[in-house]
Scaffold this motif. Sequence first.
Motif, PDB file in Angstrom:
ATOM      1  N   ASP A  10     -52.899  39.844   6.726  1.00  0.00           N
ATOM      2  CA  ASP A  10     -53.381  38.471   6.526  1.00  0.00           C
ATOM      3  C   ASP A  10     -54.298  38.379   5.309  1.00  0.00           C
ATOM      4  N   TYR A  11     -54.991  39.459   5.011  1.00  0.00           N
ATOM      5  CA  TYR A  11     -55.957  39.447   3.911  1.00  0.00           C
ATOM      6  C   TYR A  11     -55.428  40.060   2.615  1.00  0.00           C
ATOM      7  N   VAL A  12     -54.185  40.475   2.612  1.00  0.00           N
ATOM      8  CA  VAL A  12     -53.599  41.036   1.394  1.00  0.00           C
ATOM      9  C   VAL A  12     -53.297  39.903   0.425  1.00  0.00           C
ATOM     10  N   SER A  13     -53.626  40.148  -0.825  1.00  0.00           N
ATOM     11  CA  SER A  13     -53.276  39.192  -1.882  1.00  0.00           C
ATOM     12  C   SER A  13     -52.410  39.921  -2.904  1.00  0.00           C
ATOM     13  N   ALA A  14     -51.947  39.194  -3.896  1.00  0.00           N
ATOM     14  CA  ALA A  14     -51.068  39.782  -4.908  1.00  0.00           C
ATOM     15  C   ALA A  14     -51.808  40.733  -5.846  1.00  0.00           C
ATOM     16  N   TYR A  15     -53.125  40.732  -5.802  1.00  0.00           N
ATOM     17  CA  TYR A  15     -53.877  41.640  -6.681  1.00  0.00           C
ATOM     18  C   TYR A  15     -53.542  43.088  -6.359  1.00  0.00           C
ATOM     19  N   ARG A  16     -53.227  43.834  -7.391  1.00  0.00           N
ATOM     20  CA  ARG A  16     -52.813  45.226  -7.241  1.00  0.00           C
ATOM     21  C   ARG A  16     -53.837  46.045  -6.442  1.00  0.00           C
ATOM     22  N   GLU A  17     -55.109  45.898  -6.767  1.00  0.00           N
ATOM     23  CA  GLU A  17     -56.155  46.677  -6.093  1.00  0.00           C
ATOM     24  C   GLU A  17     -56.167  46.381  -4.599  1.00  0.00           C
ATOM     25  N   ASN A  18     -55.949  45.130  -4.275  1.00  0.00           N
ATOM     26  CA  ASN A  18     -55.931  44.695  -2.885  1.00  0.00           C
ATOM     27  C   ASN A  18     -54.757  45.330  -2.136  1.00  0.00           C
ATOM     28  N   ARG A  19     -53.583  45.323  -2.774  1.00  0.00           N
ATOM     29  CA  ARG A  19     -52.394  45.928  -2.153  1.00  0.00           C
ATOM     30  C   ARG A  19     -52.565  47.436  -2.014  1.00  0.00           C
ATOM     31  N   ALA A  51     -45.919  42.883   3.566  1.00  0.00           N
ATOM     32  CA  ALA A  51     -45.550  44.194   4.112  1.00  0.00           C
ATOM     33  C   ALA A  51     -44.654  44.939   3.122  1.00  0.00           C
ATOM     34  N   CYS A  52     -43.754  44.213   2.471  1.00  0.00           N
ATOM     35  CA  CYS A  52     -42.876  44.833   1.473  1.00  0.00           C
ATOM     36  C   CYS A  52     -43.672  45.356   0.280  1.00  0.00           C
ATOM     37  N   TRP A  53     -44.676  44.597  -0.137  1.00  0.00           N
ATOM     38  CA  TRP A  53     -45.536  45.062  -1.235  1.00  0.00           C
ATOM     39  C   TRP A  53     -46.207  46.385  -0.855  1.00  0.00           C
ATOM     40  N   ILE A  54     -46.707  46.437   0.369  1.00  0.00           N
ATOM     41  CA  ILE A  54     -47.421  47.628   0.838  1.00  0.00           C
ATOM     42  C   ILE A  54     -46.450  48.798   0.990  1.00  0.00           C
ATOM     43  N   LEU A  55     -45.262  48.523   1.525  1.00  0.00           N
ATOM     44  CA  LEU A  55     -44.269  49.589   1.683  1.00  0.00           C
ATOM     45  C   LEU A  55     -43.930  50.223   0.336  1.00  0.00           C
ATOM     46  N   GLU A  56     -43.834  49.414  -0.707  1.00  0.00           N
ATOM     47  CA  GLU A  56     -43.546  49.978  -2.026  1.00  0.00           C
ATOM     48  C   GLU A  56     -44.620  50.997  -2.418  1.00  0.00           C
ATOM     49  N   PHE A  57     -45.886  50.633  -2.277  1.00  0.00           N
ATOM     50  CA  PHE A  57     -46.961  51.551  -2.663  1.00  0.00           C
ATOM     51  C   PHE A  57     -47.011  52.786  -1.765  1.00  0.00           C
ATOM     52  N   VAL A  58     -46.787  52.613  -0.487  1.00  0.00           N
ATOM     53  CA  VAL A  58     -46.764  53.757   0.433  1.00  0.00           C
ATOM     54  C   VAL A  58     -45.604  54.689   0.060  1.00  0.00           C
TER      55      VAL A  58
END
Length: 183
Positions: A10-19, A51-58
């Motif tokens: 809920d608190y994730v934003s498009a900012y790279r650092e945040n993701r 979730a997709c943004w986070i999965l990419e980084f993971v």
Amino acid sequence: MISELQKKLDYVSAYRENRLKVAQEILENPRFFYELVSICFSPSDKNNHKACWILEFVSYEELIWLQPHLDFFFSNLKNLKDESAIRPIAKVTQLLVKSHYKKDENSIVLSETNLQDCIETSFDWLINDVKVATKAYSIRTLYVLGNYYDWIHPELKIILDKDYGDHSAAYKAVAREVLKKIK
């Protein structure tokens, strides 16, 4: 009841650092990974794209965590509709295919069904109206796959030649790079 992961998303934003921060929390708490993958392929979930943004980084750090989820991952690629979800998943797909053909002790093992789902969806993303980044990942994924399936490179070449003039400089750069390798 809202899960702990949903609260984080809920608190994730498009900012790279945040993701990256949330991805790091997943890396430190692998128990969230199954739920993360499930949310990625739940288009009705308001946090689907996050979730997709986070999965990419993971996946950059622990791609191997996807191994037990590959049948689910590949069979659901075609269900993604939101461009914000498709782009990172197209990148993860590219990482998975590259890993599969790398053939070392950390390689991902894809089934023939996984590969067929990947080929079909990559061609769909390439010929349909999606943003250039998704098309670029699809082109590169299909190029790798074309080294193992002899029919892919000729089909890819036809599409790239036909669509070349209709796209951005970024698309043209990837198309040129891949066409040079194919010839």
